[in-house]
Design a protein around this motif. Structure first.
Motif, mmCIF file in Angstrom:
data_model
loop_
_atom_site.group_PDB
_atom_site.id
_atom_site.type_symbol
_atom_site.label_atom_id
_atom_site.label_comp_id
_atom_site.label_asym_id
_atom_site.label_seq_id
_atom_site.Cartn_x
_atom_site.Cartn_y
_atom_site.Cartn_z
ATOM 1 N N LEU A 287 24.418 104.874 -104.658
ATOM 2 C CA LEU A 287 25.090 105.792 -106.120
ATOM 3 C C LEU A 287 27.076 104.060 -106.134
ATOM 4 O O LEU A 287 27.302 103.831 -104.929
ATOM 5 N N GLU A 288 26.593 103.926 -107.296
ATOM 6 C CA GLU A 288 28.093 102.717 -107.327
ATOM 7 C C GLU A 288 28.752 104.025 -108.785
ATOM 8 O O GLU A 288 28.044 104.195 -109.003
ATOM 9 N N LEU A 289 30.177 104.305 -108.568
ATOM 10 C CA LEU A 289 30.353 105.331 -109.349
ATOM 11 C C LEU A 289 31.599 103.990 -109.629
ATOM 12 O O LEU A 289 32.543 103.285 -109.735
ATOM 13 N N HIS A 290 31.888 104.125 -111.537
ATOM 14 C CA HIS A 290 32.586 103.493 -112.552
ATOM 15 C C HIS A 290 32.940 104.161 -113.154
ATOM 16 O O HIS A 290 32.900 105.920 -114.020
ATOM 17 N N PRO A 291 34.624 103.690 -114.021
ATOM 18 C CA PRO A 291 35.225 104.938 -114.742
ATOM 19 C C PRO A 291 34.132 104.863 -116.241
ATOM 20 O O PRO A 291 34.122 104.300 -116.644
ATOM 21 N N ALA A 292 34.299 106.395 -116.605
ATOM 22 C CA ALA A 292 33.364 106.713 -117.507
ATOM 23 C C ALA A 292 33.979 106.083 -118.862
ATOM 24 O O ALA A 292 32.921 106.065 -120.082
ATOM 25 N N SER A 293 35.266 105.463 -118.716
ATOM 26 C CA SER A 293 37.006 105.195 -120.134
ATOM 27 C C SER A 293 36.417 103.836 -119.959
ATOM 28 O O SER A 293 38.017 103.251 -120.268
ATOM 29 N N ALA A 294 35.874 103.139 -119.259
ATOM 30 C CA ALA A 294 36.246 101.770 -119.242
ATOM 31 C C ALA A 294 36.364 101.093 -120.447
ATOM 32 O O ALA A 294 35.809 101.602 -121.350
ATOM 33 N N GLY A 295 37.271 100.165 -120.913
ATOM 34 C CA GLY A 295 37.554 98.589 -121.792
ATOM 35 C C GLY A 295 36.097 98.494 -122.182
ATOM 36 O O GLY A 295 34.933 98.256 -121.192
ATOM 37 N N PRO A 296 36.285 98.025 -123.171
ATOM 38 C CA PRO A 296 34.750 96.967 -123.592
ATOM 39 C C PRO A 296 34.293 95.588 -122.545
ATOM 40 O O PRO A 296 33.703 95.575 -122.645
ATOM 41 N N ASP A 297 35.287 94.872 -122.014
ATOM 42 C CA ASP A 297 35.309 94.100 -121.722
ATOM 43 C C ASP A 297 35.080 94.763 -119.982
ATOM 44 O O ASP A 297 33.707 93.655 -119.263
ATOM 45 N N SER A 298 35.407 95.650 -119.817
ATOM 46 C CA SER A 298 35.066 95.886 -118.654
ATOM 47 C C SER A 298 33.033 96.741 -118.447
ATOM 48 O O SER A 298 33.059 96.922 -117.270
ATOM 49 N N PHE A 299 33.591 97.426 -119.752
ATOM 50 C CA PHE A 299 31.915 97.629 -119.594
ATOM 51 C C PHE A 299 30.410 96.673 -119.993
ATOM 52 O O PHE A 299 29.008 96.666 -119.524
ATOM 53 N N ARG A 300 31.585 95.592 -121.155
ATOM 54 C CA ARG A 300 30.356 94.573 -121.202
ATOM 55 C C ARG A 300 29.987 94.032 -119.370
ATOM 56 O O ARG A 300 28.672 93.909 -118.899
ATOM 57 N N VAL A 301 31.355 94.007 -118.541
ATOM 58 C CA VAL A 301 30.643 93.145 -116.899
ATOM 59 C C VAL A 301 29.797 94.188 -116.683
ATOM 60 O O VAL A 301 28.514 93.603 -115.739
ATOM 61 N N LEU A 302 29.734 94.935 -116.700
ATOM 62 C CA LEU A 302 29.150 96.461 -115.946
ATOM 63 C C LEU A 302 27.197 95.816 -116.533
ATOM 64 O O LEU A 302 26.472 95.994 -115.904
ATOM 65 N N LEU A 303 27.597 96.197 -118.102
ATOM 66 C CA LEU A 303 26.082 96.356 -118.616
ATOM 67 C C LEU A 303 25.895 94.830 -117.670
ATOM 68 O O LEU A 303 24.389 94.958 -117.838
ATOM 69 N N THR A 304 26.092 94.052 -118.126
ATOM 70 C CA THR A 304 25.161 92.555 -117.855
ATOM 71 C C THR A 304 25.181 92.189 -116.127
ATOM 72 O O THR A 304 24.773 91.683 -115.601
ATOM 73 N N SER A 305 26.060 93.225 -115.407
ATOM 74 C CA SER A 305 24.794 92.978 -114.032
ATOM 75 C C SER A 305 23.828 93.900 -113.855
ATOM 76 O O SER A 305 23.456 93.973 -112.312
ATOM 77 N N CYS A 306 23.296 94.915 -114.671
ATOM 78 C CA CYS A 306 22.407 95.287 -114.616
ATOM 79 C C CYS A 306 21.197 94.528 -114.405
ATOM 80 O O CYS A 306 21.630 94.157 -114.900
ATOM 81 N N ASP A 307 20.366 95.718 -113.752
ATOM 82 C CA ASP A 307 18.744 94.653 -113.638
ATOM 83 C C ASP A 307 17.937 95.427 -114.843
ATOM 84 O O ASP A 307 17.162 95.374 -114.651
ATOM 85 N N LEU A 308 18.168 96.717 -114.945
ATOM 86 C CA LEU A 308 17.454 97.956 -115.163
ATOM 87 C C LEU A 308 18.469 99.123 -115.920
ATOM 88 O O LEU A 308 19.585 99.042 -115.528
ATOM 89 N N LEU A 309 18.428 99.527 -117.153
ATOM 90 C CA LEU A 309 18.898 100.133 -118.179
ATOM 91 C C LEU A 309 17.779 101.962 -117.607
ATOM 92 O O LEU A 309 16.506 101.264 -118.223
ATOM 93 N N LEU A 310 18.317 103.011 -117.248
ATOM 94 C CA LEU A 310 17.353 104.140 -117.670
ATOM 95 C C LEU A 310 18.447 105.376 -118.559
ATOM 96 O O LEU A 310 19.000 104.917 -118.387
ATOM 97 N N LEU A 311 16.996 105.630 -119.051
ATOM 98 C CA LEU A 311 17.466 105.775 -120.418
ATOM 99 C C LEU A 311 16.195 107.073 -120.724
ATOM 100 O O LEU A 311 15.216 107.196 -121.299
ATOM 101 N N PRO A 312 16.727 109.063 -119.815
ATOM 102 C CA PRO A 312 15.578 109.577 -119.881
ATOM 103 C C PRO A 312 15.859 110.153 -120.739
ATOM 104 O O PRO A 312 16.527 111.635 -119.991
ATOM 105 N N TYR A 313 16.227 110.029 -122.003
ATOM 106 C CA TYR A 313 16.954 110.877 -123.101
ATOM 107 C C TYR A 313 16.281 111.882 -123.447
ATOM 108 O O TYR A 313 15.024 111.678 -123.415
ATOM 109 N N ASP A 314 16.401 112.699 -124.251
ATOM 110 C CA ASP A 314 15.757 113.631 -124.299
ATOM 111 C C ASP A 314 15.984 113.713 -126.337
ATOM 112 O O ASP A 314 16.421 113.083 -127.539
#
Length: 402
Positions: A287-314
Motif C-alpha cells: 500500500l502507498e498512502l498519499h494525501p487526499a488533499s494533494a494539489g493539482p500538480d501533485s495529483f497529476r504526478v501521482l495519476l501519471t505514475s499509475c499503470d492502472l486505475l481501479l474504479l469499483p464504483y456503485d
C-alpha cells in the motif's frame, strides 16, 4: 467592436477542489475572445480573480426550503416552514436569491444577446432561476446549463419530478440544456421528459493532447485508487478486492504479476485503520498512502505514475453520471478496471478497459493487465484519440456561432 462577455455561474468554485475550477479555465479556452465574469458561492477564494457577485450558502438553503413549500407534501411544507421561521427574514422570501443575483449581475454587465451565460455544473435551483430570468425578459442572453448529476442537486426523486414538471412548460429556445454523459441525457429524457444534449465533456486534470508521463524505472506495477474515499465510489470494496488478489496470487493456479503490485490510495483519515471505507483492508503490504488533499500538480504526478486505475464504483450513482477519473485515465493513456455497467461506455470500449462485478473478477482483471500491460497500449491510444476528437466536437460549441 465591443468585447463579448462570458458569465460563469458556479456556486462550488474553490481552487483545486474537485473539477469545478478546471471548468473555468476550459470555458475561457473555448471562448478566448470573451471577457470572463463570475457569479460564485460564498466559498469562492478568488483564485480566478474577483467574483462579480456571490450567492451565500444561507440564500441557497432558503431557496430550497421555498421550493419544498411550493412542491412538497404537507409534511415537507411544514418542515420547510419551520426551518424558514428559524433562519429566514420576511425580506428573504421575495424570491430566488440566485435569480436576484443573476438579474443584478446581468444588469451591471449590460449583457446582451451577443454574450453568454454558462452554468457548467447546473442543478435544479439554477434551472429554475434561468427559466424565471428568461420568462421575465430580463435580457436576451443565451443560457447554457450542463448537468453532471442525475438528481440535479435534489435529494428526493419525487421532489425533483415535481420541480421539473413545473419548469418543463416554461423552457424556451434561449435556454440550452446539456448533460455530461449520453447515458444521463437518455435517463433525463425517459424519466422526466426533459430533453438535453449529452456528451458535453470538459477536461479534468489532464487534456488528452498532453504528453503522457512515463516512469523511467519500471520496477513495480502501480494500481491507482485515487480521489476522495466515498460510498458511491465503492471505496469499501477495495479491501475485499485486495483479499481476492492475495488469494489468486497464492493459489495453485499461479496467477502472478511479473512485477510487484502496489496500490496508491488517498485515504480519508490520517490512519487508514480508522477509515470507514478502507478500515477493512487487511493486506497492508503493497500500500502507498498519499494525501487526499494533494494539489493539482501533485495529483497529476501521482495519476501519471499509475499503470492502472481501479474504479469499483456503485452503479446506483455511476450508471448514468460521469467520472472525471475516467477522463483523466483516458487522457493519460492508462488502462482502467471498472464496475460493469458504468456510464461513459464510449470511453471504455476501445480495448483500454476491463469490467468486473465481484471482488474476484476485479482481482483477475487487475492481474490480466499487470501480467502484460502492452496488450492495452493500442486500446489506450485509440481511446485518447477518441477523447481529443470528442472535445473538439463538443455540442456546446456549434450554437455559439463564434
Amino acid at each position: 467592436m465591443q468585447t463579448r462577455k462570458l458569465l460563469i455561474i458556479e456556486k462550488n468554485l474553490i481552487a483545486h477542489s474537485g473539477h469545478y475550477w478546471t471548468q473555468v479555465g476550459q470555458l475561457k479556452k473555448i471562448l478566448p475572445k470573451h471577457s470572463t465574469h463570475l457569479l460564485a458561492g460564498d466559498c469562492y477564494d478568488e483564485s480566478f480573480g474577483r467574483a462579480d457577485a456571490k450567492i451565500s450558502s444561507r440564500d441557497i438553503f432558503i431557496g430550497r426550503q421555498i421550493a419544498r413549500i411550493r412542491h412538497g407534501s404537507m409534511a415537507e411544507k411544514f418542515r420547510a416552514g419551520m426551518r424558514l421561521a428559524k433562519k429566514a427574514k420576511v425580506s428573504d422570501l421575495r424570491g430566488s436569491s440566485l435569480l436576484q443575483g443573476l438579474r443584478a449581475t446581468a444588469k451591471r454587465l449590460s449583457l446582451s444577446s451577443q454574450d453568454i451565460i454558462v452554468i457548467p455544473t447546473a442543478d435544479i435551483d439554477e434551472l429554475e432561476a434561468a427559466v424565471q430570468f428568461v420568462r421575465h425578459r430580463d435580457c436576451s442572453t443565451p443560457i447554457h446549463l450542463r448537468f453532471v448529476h442525475h438528481l440535479l442537486g435534489e435529494t428526493k426523486e419525487l421532489m425533483l419530478e415535481k420541480r421539473l414538471a413545473a419548469v418543463r412548460p416554461l423552457l424556451s429556445a434561449q435556454i440550452h440544456l446539456y448533460s455530461e454523459t449520453i447515458e444521463m441525457a437518455d435517463f433525463l429524457a425517459q424519466k422526466y421528459n426533459i430533453e438535453v444534449q449529452g456528451g458535453f465533456f470538459m477536461p479534468c486534470s489532464l487534456p488528452p493532447e498532453q504528453p503522457i508521463h512515463v516512469r523511467e524505472k519500471q520496477d513495480l506495477f502501480r494500481v491507482g485508487v485515487l480521489g476522495m474515499a466515498r460510498k458511491d465510489k465503492g471505496s469499501s470494496r477495495i479491501g475485499p478486492i485486495l483479499d481476492s488478489l492475495s488469494e489468486l496470487e497464492e493459489s495453485p493456479r499461479g496467477l502472478k504479476s511479473k512485477l510487484p503490485i502496489v496500490f496508491a490510495i488517498q485515504p480519508d483519515t490520517p490512519d487508514i485503520a480508522d477509515s470507514p471505507y478502507y478500515g477493512n483492508i487487511t493486506r497492508r503490504d503493497g500500500l502507498e498512502l498519499h494525501p487526499a488533499s494533494a494539489g493539482p500538480d501533485s495529483f497529476r504526478v501521482l495519476l501519471t505514475s499509475c499503470d492502472l486505475l481501479l474504479l469499483p464504483y456503485d452503479l446506483s450513482e455511476y450508471r448514468v453520471r460521469g467520472s472525471g477519473l475516467i477522463q483523466d485515465a483516458v487522457a493519460a493513456g492508462i488502462p482502467i478496471v471498472h464496475t460493469r455497467g458504468m456510464a461513459m461506455q464510449s470511453f471504455l470500449d476501445h480495448g483500454n478497459a476491463l469490467s468486473a462485478e465481484t471482488p474476484q473478477e476485479f482481482a483477475e482483471a487487475i492481474l490480466k493487465v499487470a501480467r502484460d500491460p502492452t496488450k492495452f497500449k493500442q486500446g489506450t491510444s485509440t481511446a485518447q484519440t477518441y477523447y481529443a476528437k470528442l472535445l473538439r466536437s463538443s455540442p456546446f460549441v456549434p450554437p455559439l456561432d463564434i
